[in-house]
Design a protein around this motif. Structure first.
Motif, short mmCIF file in Angstrom:
data_model
loop_
_atom_site.label_atom_id
_atom_site.label_comp_id
_atom_site.label_asym_id
_atom_site.label_seq_id
_atom_site.Cartn_x
_atom_site.Cartn_y
_atom_site.Cartn_z
N GLY A 87 -1.19 -12.65 -28.48
CA GLY A 87 -1.32 -12.54 -26.92
C GLY A 87 -0.49 -11.03 -26.34
N VAL A 88 -0.85 -11.29 -24.94
CA VAL A 88 -0.51 -9.81 -25.00
C VAL A 88 0.96 -9.69 -24.16
N GLN A 89 1.66 -8.33 -24.24
CA GLN A 89 3.75 -8.49 -24.15
C GLN A 89 3.41 -6.97 -22.96
N LEU A 90 3.65 -7.05 -21.90
CA LEU A 90 3.49 -6.11 -20.69
C LEU A 90 5.93 -5.95 -20.84
N GLY A 91 5.93 -4.75 -21.31
CA GLY A 91 7.68 -3.95 -20.70
C GLY A 91 7.78 -2.56 -19.90
N ALA A 92 8.97 -3.28 -18.98
CA ALA A 92 8.80 -2.46 -18.09
C ALA A 92 10.54 -2.96 -17.72
N ARG A 93 11.30 -1.01 -17.81
CA ARG A 93 12.66 -1.09 -18.25
C ARG A 93 13.23 -0.19 -16.98
N PHE A 94 13.96 -0.79 -15.94
CA PHE A 94 14.43 0.02 -15.32
C PHE A 94 16.08 -0.03 -15.40
#
Length: 182
Positions: A175-182
């Motif tokens: 799989g592919v995992q995308l991440g963003a921290r706010f």
């Protein structure tokens, strides 16, 4: 025991292994599940300590819990040997950090019950991950592979007088995992 070694500033290796000789010293009344075959021509035994015990005729075709002597048997979910080998490599890429990592895990056979009825054969599982994190550490993207050896093994066995249930491992998964921290 476990060992972690930094081969270079960017490359780490870790190795772990255990050997366990976990046996019951004395366990004379361990649960044992006996299947009462309704199609059998033989009369089921009336002795609750003997496999094949059905008790009453209406129990035919069911599992009946009796007791058995499990002294000197392996403790449940206690493999004799397990090991893992892992590695990680970190480098800069496109203004961020790329981490490549992998882990190989092995376990020898073990049983899910003290009477050694429900056995899990030895298996080996490989996992790998490539993850890039931007300079701000706010965004990331990862490509991963779990159970790359595509092993099929039990993770749980549930047993009672109604029946036996198994929970199985996830198959090969990528799989592919995308991440963003706010």
């Amino acid at each position: 025991g476990a060992v972690r070694y930094k081969l270079t500033q960017a490359f780490n290796v870790n190795l772990g292994a255990t050997w366990t000789h976990a046996r019951y010293d004395s366990f004379e009344n361990a649960p044992f599940y006996s299947y009462c075959d309704p199609d059998s021509n033989a009369n089921p035994t009336a002795d609750p300590g003997v496999p094949g015990y059905c008790g009453a005729p209406e129990n035919a075709g069911a599992l009946t819990q009796v007791t058995a002597d499990a002294s000197d048997n392996h403790m449940q979910r206690s493999p004799d040997f397990t090991a893992n080998l892992g590695a990680s490599y970190v480098t800069g890429l496109a203004g961020g950090v790329l981490t490549l990592s992998s882990n190989l895990y092995y376990t020898s056979k073990f049983w899910f019950d003290p009477s050694e009825q429900f056995e899990q054969e030895a298996y080996t599982v490989l996992g790998a991950r490539a993850q890039w994190v931007d300079r701000s550490e706010r965004y990331s993207i990862a490509l991963f592979g779990d159970n790359l050896t595509d092993e099929r093994y039990r993770t749980q066995v549930l047993f009672n007088s109604i029946g036996i249930g198994n929970t199985w491992s996830a198959p090969l998964t990528v799989g592919v995992q995308l991440g963003a921290r706010f």
